[in-house]
Design a protein around this motif. Structure first.
Motif, PDB file in Angstrom:
ATOM      1  N   ARG A   1      65.245   2.273   5.388  1.00 11.79           N
ATOM      2  CA  ARG A   1      66.460   2.867   6.196  1.00 11.79           C
ATOM      3  C   ARG A   1      67.042   4.309   5.449  1.00 11.79           C
ATOM      4  O   ARG A   1      67.026   4.587   4.169  1.00 11.79           O
ATOM      5  CB  ARG A   1      67.668   2.242   5.758  1.00 11.79           C
ATOM      6  CG  ARG A   1      67.438   0.691   6.392  1.00 11.79           C
ATOM      7  CD  ARG A   1      68.214  -0.524   5.818  1.00 11.79           C
ATOM      8  NE  ARG A   1      69.754  -0.285   5.765  1.00 11.79           N
ATOM      9  CZ  ARG A   1      70.727  -0.756   5.304  1.00 11.79           C
ATOM     10  NH1 ARG A   1      70.614  -1.060   3.791  1.00 11.79           N
ATOM     11  NH2 ARG A   1      72.027  -0.328   5.531  1.00 11.79           N
ATOM     12  N   VAL A   2      66.591   5.391   6.144  1.00 13.18           N
ATOM     13  CA  VAL A   2      66.660   6.845   5.751  1.00 13.18           C
ATOM     14  C   VAL A   2      68.089   7.367   5.952  1.00 13.18           C
ATOM     15  O   VAL A   2      68.430   7.582   7.213  1.00 13.18           O
ATOM     16  CB  VAL A   2      65.527   7.579   6.558  1.00 13.18           C
ATOM     17  CG1 VAL A   2      65.427   9.337   6.012  1.00 13.18           C
ATOM     18  CG2 VAL A   2      64.306   6.894   6.456  1.00 13.18           C
ATOM     19  N   GLY A   3      68.904   7.626   5.131  1.00  7.32           N
ATOM     20  CA  GLY A   3      69.995   8.059   5.283  1.00  7.32           C
ATOM     21  C   GLY A   3      70.192   9.265   5.899  1.00  7.32           C
ATOM     22  O   GLY A   3      69.684  10.439   5.257  1.00  7.32           O
ATOM     23  N   ILE A   4      71.035   9.520   6.939  1.00  7.08           N
ATOM     24  CA  ILE A   4      71.385  10.734   7.487  1.00  7.08           C
ATOM     25  C   ILE A   4      72.808  10.985   7.383  1.00  7.08           C
ATOM     26  O   ILE A   4      73.464  11.915   7.803  1.00  7.08           O
ATOM     27  CB  ILE A   4      71.076  10.749   9.134  1.00  7.08           C
ATOM     28  CG1 ILE A   4      71.674   9.485  10.013  1.00  7.08           C
ATOM     29  CG2 ILE A   4      69.529  10.499   9.276  1.00  7.08           C
ATOM     30  CD1 ILE A   4      71.627   9.671  11.350  1.00  7.08           C
ATOM     31  N   GLY A   5      73.728  10.146   6.930  1.00  9.06           N
ATOM     32  CA  GLY A   5      75.302  10.081   6.651  1.00  9.06           C
ATOM     33  C   GLY A   5      75.993  10.282   8.107  1.00  9.06           C
ATOM     34  O   GLY A   5      75.289  10.156   9.196  1.00  9.06           O
ATOM     35  N   ARG A   6      77.164  10.233   8.029  1.00  6.12           N
ATOM     36  CA  ARG A   6      78.190  10.204   8.937  1.00  6.12           C
ATOM     37  C   ARG A   6      78.590  11.316   9.513  1.00  6.12           C
ATOM     38  O   ARG A   6      78.512  12.431   8.576  1.00  6.12           O
ATOM     39  CB  ARG A   6      79.294   9.242   8.599  1.00  6.12           C
ATOM     40  CG  ARG A   6      79.316   7.958   8.633  1.00  6.12           C
ATOM     41  CD  ARG A   6      80.334   7.032   9.396  1.00  6.12           C
ATOM     42  NE  ARG A   6      79.406   5.903   9.440  1.00  6.12           N
ATOM     43  CZ  ARG A   6      79.342   5.162  10.869  1.00  6.12           C
ATOM     44  NH1 ARG A   6      79.522   5.923  11.846  1.00  6.12           N
ATOM     45  NH2 ARG A   6      78.971   3.963  10.936  1.00  6.12           N
ATOM     46  N   PRO A   7      78.876  11.810  10.640  1.00  2.00           N
ATOM     47  CA  PRO A   7      79.119  13.129  11.026  1.00  2.00           C
ATOM     48  C   PRO A   7      80.418  13.494  10.674  1.00  2.00           C
ATOM     49  O   PRO A   7      81.312  12.674  10.044  1.00  2.00           O
ATOM     50  CB  PRO A   7      79.517  12.778  12.624  1.00  2.00           C
ATOM     51  CG  PRO A   7      79.509  11.324  12.989  1.00  2.00           C
ATOM     52  CD  PRO A   7      78.907  10.838  11.754  1.00  2.00           C
ATOM     53  N   PRO A   8      80.563  14.708  10.191  1.00  2.00           N
ATOM     54  CA  PRO A   8      81.975  15.123   9.897  1.00  2.00           C
ATOM     55  C   PRO A   8      82.916  15.355  10.920  1.00  2.00           C
ATOM     56  O   PRO A   8      82.816  15.242  11.980  1.00  2.00           O
ATOM     57  CB  PRO A   8      81.690  16.985   9.444  1.00  2.00           C
ATOM     58  CG  PRO A   8      80.444  17.300  10.273  1.00  2.00           C
ATOM     59  CD  PRO A   8      79.539  16.026  10.660  1.00  2.00           C
ATOM     60  N   GLY A   9      84.201  15.343  10.592  1.00  2.24           N
ATOM     61  CA  GLY A   9      85.673  15.374  11.207  1.00  2.24           C
ATOM     62  C   GLY A   9      85.327  14.255  12.487  1.00  2.24           C
ATOM     63  O   GLY A   9      85.113  13.075  12.090  1.00  2.24           O
ATOM     64  N   ARG A  10      85.529  14.582  13.640  1.00  2.00           N
ATOM     65  CA  ARG A  10      85.779  13.537  14.863  1.00  2.00           C
ATOM     66  C   ARG A  10      84.416  13.562  15.614  1.00  2.00           C
ATOM     67  O   ARG A  10      84.564  12.964  16.535  1.00  2.00           O
ATOM     68  CB  ARG A  10      86.800  13.873  15.777  1.00  2.00           C
ATOM     69  CG  ARG A  10      88.083  13.722  14.808  1.00  2.00           C
ATOM     70  CD  ARG A  10      89.267  13.966  15.544  1.00  2.00           C
ATOM     71  NE  ARG A  10      90.716  13.717  14.739  1.00  2.00           N
ATOM     72  CZ  ARG A  10      91.727  13.400  15.457  1.00  2.00           C
ATOM     73  NH1 ARG A  10      91.739  13.039  16.714  1.00  2.00           N
ATOM     74  NH2 ARG A  10      92.503  13.045  14.559  1.00  2.00           N
ATOM     75  N   GLN A  11      83.553  14.103  15.203  1.00  2.00           N
ATOM     76  CA  GLN A  11      82.158  14.096  16.059  1.00  2.00           C
ATOM     77  C   GLN A  11      81.658  12.520  16.361  1.00  2.00           C
ATOM     78  O   GLN A  11      81.423  11.859  15.539  1.00  2.00           O
ATOM     79  CB  GLN A  11      81.089  14.948  15.404  1.00  2.00           C
ATOM     80  CG  GLN A  11      79.810  14.844  16.445  1.00  2.00           C
ATOM     81  CD  GLN A  11      78.706  16.083  15.842  1.00  2.00           C
ATOM     82  OE1 GLN A  11      78.756  16.430  14.551  1.00  2.00           O
ATOM     83  NE2 GLN A  11      77.614  15.969  16.762  1.00  2.00           N
ATOM     84  N   ASP A  12      81.360  12.281  17.366  1.00  2.00           N
ATOM     85  CA  ASP A  12      80.887  11.143  17.811  1.00  2.00           C
ATOM     86  C   ASP A  12      79.320  10.924  17.112  1.00  2.00           C
ATOM     87  O   ASP A  12      78.612  11.636  17.312  1.00  2.00           O
ATOM     88  CB  ASP A  12      80.578  11.044  19.506  1.00  2.00           C
ATOM     89  CG  ASP A  12      80.333   9.663  20.087  1.00  2.00           C
ATOM     90  OD1 ASP A  12      79.733   8.934  19.330  1.00  2.00           O
ATOM     91  OD2 ASP A  12      80.314   9.349  21.116  1.00  2.00           O
ATOM     92  N   PRO A  13      79.370   9.644  16.615  1.00  2.00           N
ATOM     93  CA  PRO A  13      78.060   9.644  15.906  1.00  2.00           C
ATOM     94  C   PRO A  13      76.884   9.336  16.867  1.00  2.00           C
ATOM     95  O   PRO A  13      75.780   9.900  16.707  1.00  2.00           O
ATOM     96  CB  PRO A  13      78.179   7.955  15.456  1.00  2.00           C
ATOM     97  CG  PRO A  13      79.765   7.894  15.057  1.00  2.00           C
ATOM     98  CD  PRO A  13      80.433   8.511  16.195  1.00  2.00           C
TER      99      PRO A  13
END
Length: 194
Positions: free
Chosen positions: A135-147
């Protein structure tokens, strides 16, 4: 064949998606093939495949990038597993992971799909979730951007500086799993960075 491993990088086909976060798994396949000077060829199972070895005299690697879109990756994975006679215990799926920070890796076998539709489809097609995942981490989007939009965006300029190291580390993790087993690989990969 007992000493053959199927290594699959999930992603989407075509130039539009090549540099997106969702395709980091396929970037790792390019790294693994590149290390061995081998190239991908079209396979009737619905994937581009590079056949090679971990190193001379060691396990055979079938490195694959499905031609299908992420959410329907299971068919090509199951087709390749059947073609090469590889059981789920020797399948490694490399994929992006929203719930892991960018530049981190986690290894596991089995369990849920965590909302990852590619992993869900592979588990369904294989009839079991019991395969190794890098599982390669890409992190969650900043603010309210849709994943859903975030994963289809290219990596940011600052992330692209670190991306080659992350891809190389993920390729190292795959090699460790094949050579030493999941538990030994986890002890190295999950150890805190100095």
């Amino acid at each position: 064949m007992a000493d053959t491993w199927l290594i699959v990088g999930l992603g989407n086909p075509g130039p539009r998606y090549e540099t997106t976060r969702h395709n980091v798994g396929q970037m790792v396949m390019d790294e693994l093939a590149g290390r061995r000077g081998t190239s991908f060829k079209q396979h009737k199972a619905g994937a581009r495949v590079a056949e090679t070895w971990l190193r001379p005299g060691a396990a055979k690697l079938v490195i694959a990038k499905p031609n299908s879109f992420m959410n329907v990756s299971g068919g090509p994975v199951a087709n390749l597993a059947r073609f090469y006679g590889i059981g789920p215990e020797r399948i490694v799926i490399v994929h992006d992971e929203l719930d892991i920070p960018f530049d981190a890796l986690r290894l596991k076998s089995g369990g849920g799909h965590g909302g990852h539709n590619g992993v869900r489809d592979v588990a369904k097609a294989l009839g079991t979730p019991d395969f190794v995942r890098v599982r390669v981490g890409i992190g969650r989007p900043p603010g309210r951007q849709d994943p859903a939009d975030w994963v289809l965006d290219p990596f940011s300029a600052s992330d692209r500086q670190t991306l080659p190291i992350l891809v190389s580390d993920a390729a190292d993790a795959v090699e460790r799993v094949v050579e030493h087993g999941l538990t030994a690989a986890q002890q190295v990969v999950h150890a805190p960075k100095p």
